[in-house]
Write a protein that holds these residues in place. Structure first.
Motif, PDB file in Angstrom:
ATOM      1  N   LEU A 170      37.561  26.042   7.269  1.00 10.19           N
ATOM      2  CA  LEU A 170      37.375  26.477   5.876  1.00 10.19           C
ATOM      3  C   LEU A 170      37.847  25.417   4.888  1.00 10.19           C
ATOM      4  CD1 LEU A 170      38.429  30.236   6.127  1.00 10.19           C
ATOM      5  CD2 LEU A 170      36.127  29.312   5.713  1.00 10.19           C
ATOM      6  N   ILE A 171      38.959  24.728   5.237  1.00  6.40           N
ATOM      7  CA  ILE A 171      39.454  23.670   4.342  1.00  6.40           C
ATOM      8  C   ILE A 171      38.431  22.536   4.251  1.00  6.40           C
ATOM      9  CG2 ILE A 171      41.210  21.879   4.074  1.00  6.40           C
ATOM     10  CD1 ILE A 171      43.243  23.846   5.237  1.00  6.40           C
ATOM     11  N   ASP A 172      37.918  22.093   5.428  1.00  8.43           N
ATOM     12  CA  ASP A 172      36.923  21.012   5.424  1.00  8.43           C
ATOM     13  C   ASP A 172      35.664  21.404   4.647  1.00  8.43           C
ATOM     14  OD1 ASP A 172      38.602  19.461   6.917  1.00  8.43           O
ATOM     15  OD2 ASP A 172      37.695  20.002   8.853  1.00  8.43           O
ATOM     16  N   GLN A 173      35.212  22.639   4.793  1.00  2.00           N
ATOM     17  CA  GLN A 173      34.011  23.108   4.084  1.00  2.00           C
ATOM     18  C   GLN A 173      34.245  23.158   2.582  1.00  2.00           C
ATOM     19  OE1 GLN A 173      32.617  26.923   5.396  1.00  2.00           O
ATOM     20  NE2 GLN A 173      30.855  26.929   3.987  1.00  2.00           N
ATOM     21  N   ALA A 174      35.415  23.645   2.145  1.00  2.00           N
ATOM     22  CA  ALA A 174      35.726  23.714   0.708  1.00  2.00           C
ATOM     23  C   ALA A 174      35.798  22.325   0.093  1.00  2.00           C
ATOM     24  CB  ALA A 174      37.040  24.472   0.500  1.00  2.00           C
TER      25      ALA A 174
END
Length: 636
Positions: free
Chosen positions: A266-270
């Protein structure tokens, strides 16, 4: 002249003209000639009884045109033939149908503007380096819509006073000016039958030109601005952006992940989606999970946190730089920079955390500056509108004064021309009277009493004074001869003593010009005799003639002669006639205007007679001379 040209045959006209105007050379009612031969037949039926002209507003010569069917080339308009080369040179060579597009502006917009309660006035301007109609000015309610239809006349955006500038096909506008203005209107023309139809569009930065609306969907507001559906949408979006509050972060926040792998993804996608608020929230959640992790999971989690920290640091730096630039622009009053930067700041905050108190203060100051700038712009626009209205009024007054002055000058010129024509007619009439009196004195010299002769001589001298220098050399000599000749006294039973006789009044003599003698070559003497006889016969029959008619009449007695030899023969005929006889050569000049303009002047000059420079004046002299010949030879 046109009738003569038609009688002599239709010369090939290399000027292919597709456009013309109807009814007269000054008309602004255009028409297109069909290129297809069959369509040309229908076109001629539709416009039967209508004349076509090489219009002045098209940059033409003002001459009349005809339709010409094309067999090798396309059908087109063509000038009437000009065998004498007297018509002015026309500069409309190989003009296409687009050369009349500026006139179709009136056709397309007049009814539309009148339907909105306006009374439009149209002006067609020429440019030094572009053809006629490159600029079309439409005045509506004291405001001006200016159409630039030719790429050679790009608008001066800084100097123009027009309320609205509309660009034609191919007229450029630089990207910076387009972005600053927000939009620009364009027009193009398409052919439908024998007409050209105007299509209106609006160009918007980064989007292009939208042509998908009708002229009926557009209006002209009270400021002279052209409002299209594209402009309406643009103004609505701009007003919404300017009145929007300071953006707040998204209300939705991602729920805390249950697994470490899901949290790192989720961090990488955000970060990839540049969702600032989500990256900050996920980073804080990941930091809370660090004490629970160990081994490879801890390594992945720390790497994701470091990735998020680097992105947040870069985002914070960009955010600070943006608001610093916005604050500086607000402080310096750069409203154009502020209007650009504030939109970027709004977009940034939509995907990030809420504005800080300092950033909110900068936002408020920026909105205040833009509001004041809009008020100043509105005030300048109102002042500019007032100046344009005042300039329009001054221009109208000036145009009226110039028109009045021009009318006065034309009236004065007309009066002067009429006075000159009157004087010419009086002098020609006086010369005719001189010739008539001389003929009567010659024919009736045996039956006139001394008193009658004296009265006629006095009338002769007065008429000669009125005729002036248009008298021939022979006529002037004859007048002086009669004026100087004493009148024989009436025989009485007792003659009065010479000492008691009163001296007769000698009228003032007419000045006589010097005679230029010329000897006719021997081989032309029989020819001159034959021509003189033919001219006498024509004079008795009260008819004019021409050299070609004389050749048919005399046959071998009149061999082919050059122009110089013809002049010599006629000069000899009129020089060898009686001094008081009118010119027989005037019968040829009356029957052949071409001979009159080219050679009769030389005959008059050789006889020391006045020859007017103006062709119309010369025509009057010829008619007067011919009429006097008919009068003099009526009883011979």
């Amino acid at each position: 002249m046109l009738a003569r040209g038609l009688a002599m045959g239709m010369d090939v006209d290399t000027r292919q003209i597709q456009t013309a105007v109807l009814a007269g050379p000054g008309s602004d009612d255009p028409v297109v000639c069909p290129t297809d031969a069959d369509e040309l037949d229908e076109f001629r039926q539709d416009f039967s009884g209508t004349t076509f002209w090489c219009g002045i507003l098209l940059g033409g010569c003002g001459g009349q045109l005809l339709t010409r069917r094309g067999y090798v080339r396309v059908s087109h308009f063509a000038h009437f033939p000009d065998p004498d080369g007297l018509l002015p040179e026309c500069g409309r060579r190989s003009r296409g149908i687009a050369s009349a597009d500026h006139l179709y502006v009136r056709t397309a917009t007049q009814k539309w503007l009148r339907g909105q309660g306006h009374t439009p006035r149209y002006r067609y301007h020429e440019h030094a380096e572009a053809p006629a109609g490159s600029l079309v000015e439409i005045e509506v309610g004291g405001h001006t819509l200016l159409l630039h239809l030719n790429p050679a006349t790009p608008p001066d955006w800084e100097a123009t006073t027009a309320a609205e500038v509309i660009l034609g096909p191919g007229v450029p506008i630089d990207h910076r000016t387009l972005v600053r203005r927000g939009y620009v209107h364009r027009v193009k023309f398409i052919s439908e039958g024998n007409q050209r139809v105007m299509v209106l569009g609006t160009e918007v930065p980064y989007v292009g030109t939208d042509w998908d609306f009708d002229l009926a969907d557009c209006t002209v507001d009270e400021h002279g601005r052209l409002i299209t559906p594209v402009v309406t949408r643009w103004k609505t979006a701009r007003a919404a952006a300017q009145q929007a509050p300071v953006p707040q972060p998204r209300a939705e926040t991602p729920k805390g992940p249950v697994q470490i792998g899901a949290l790192t993804r989720l961090i990488d996608q955000a970060v990839r989606c540049e969702e600032g608020a989500a990256v900050r929230k996920l980073r804080d959640t990941a930091q809370l999970q660090v004490p629970r992790c160990e081994g490879q999971a801890l390594t992945h989690l720390q790497r994701a946190i470091e990735h998020a920290d680097r992105w947040i640091s870069q985002q914070d730096r960009t955010r600070r730089q943006l608001f610093d630039r916005l604050e500086i622009a607000v402080g310096r009053g750069y409203d154009r920079d502020v209007s650009t930067l504030i939109l970027t700041a709004r977009e940034l905050l939509l995907n990030d955390v809420a504005a800080t108190p300092q950033e909110a203060t900068v936002f408020k100051a920026a909105n205040t500056l833009l509001s004041e700038a809009r008020q100043r712009a509105d005030q300048k626009r109102r002042e500019a509108d007032a100046r344009r209205a005042a300039a329009a009024r001054e221009r109208a007054v000036r145009d009226a004064a110039e028109a009045e002055e021009l009318m006065k000058r034309r009236q004065a010129q007309l009066q002067e021309q009429q006075e000159q024509a009157r004087v010419r007619k009086e002098r020609n009439r006086a010369r005719g009277l001189v010739q008539s009196i001389l003929g009567r004195l010659r024919r009736e010299h045996e039956v006139l009493s001394p008193e009658q002769r004296q009265e006629l001589v006095e009338e002769l001298v007065l008429a000669a004074a009125g005729a002036g220098d248009i008298l021939s050399l022979a006529e002037a000599h004859k007048v002086n001869e009669y004026a100087e000749r004493p009148v024989a006294p009436v025989e009485e039973p007792e003659a009065t003593a010479p000492s008691a006789q009163k001296p007769e009044r000698v009228p003032e003599l007419v000045p006589v010009p010097e005679l230029h003698s010329a000897t006719l070559p021997a081989h032309l003497v029989p020819t001159a005799s034959a021509v003189r006889g033919a001219l006498k016969k024509a004079a008795r029959e009260r008819t004019s003639t021409s050299w070609s008619r004389l050749e048919q009449q005399l046959g071998s007695a009149l061999p082919p002669l050059g122009n110089e030899e013809r002049v010599q023969v006629l000069v000899h005929i009129d020089q060898s006639a009686a001094d008081d006889e009118p010119l027989l050569s005037s019968l040829i000049a009356a029957g052949d205007p071409h001979f009159s303009y080219q050679y009769y002047r030389r005959v008059l000059a050789a006889l020391d007679l006045h020859a007017p420079d103006d062709d119309e004046d010369l025509r009057e002299v010829v008619e007067a001379d011919a009429e006097q010949v008919f009068t003099d030879w009526r009883s011979r």
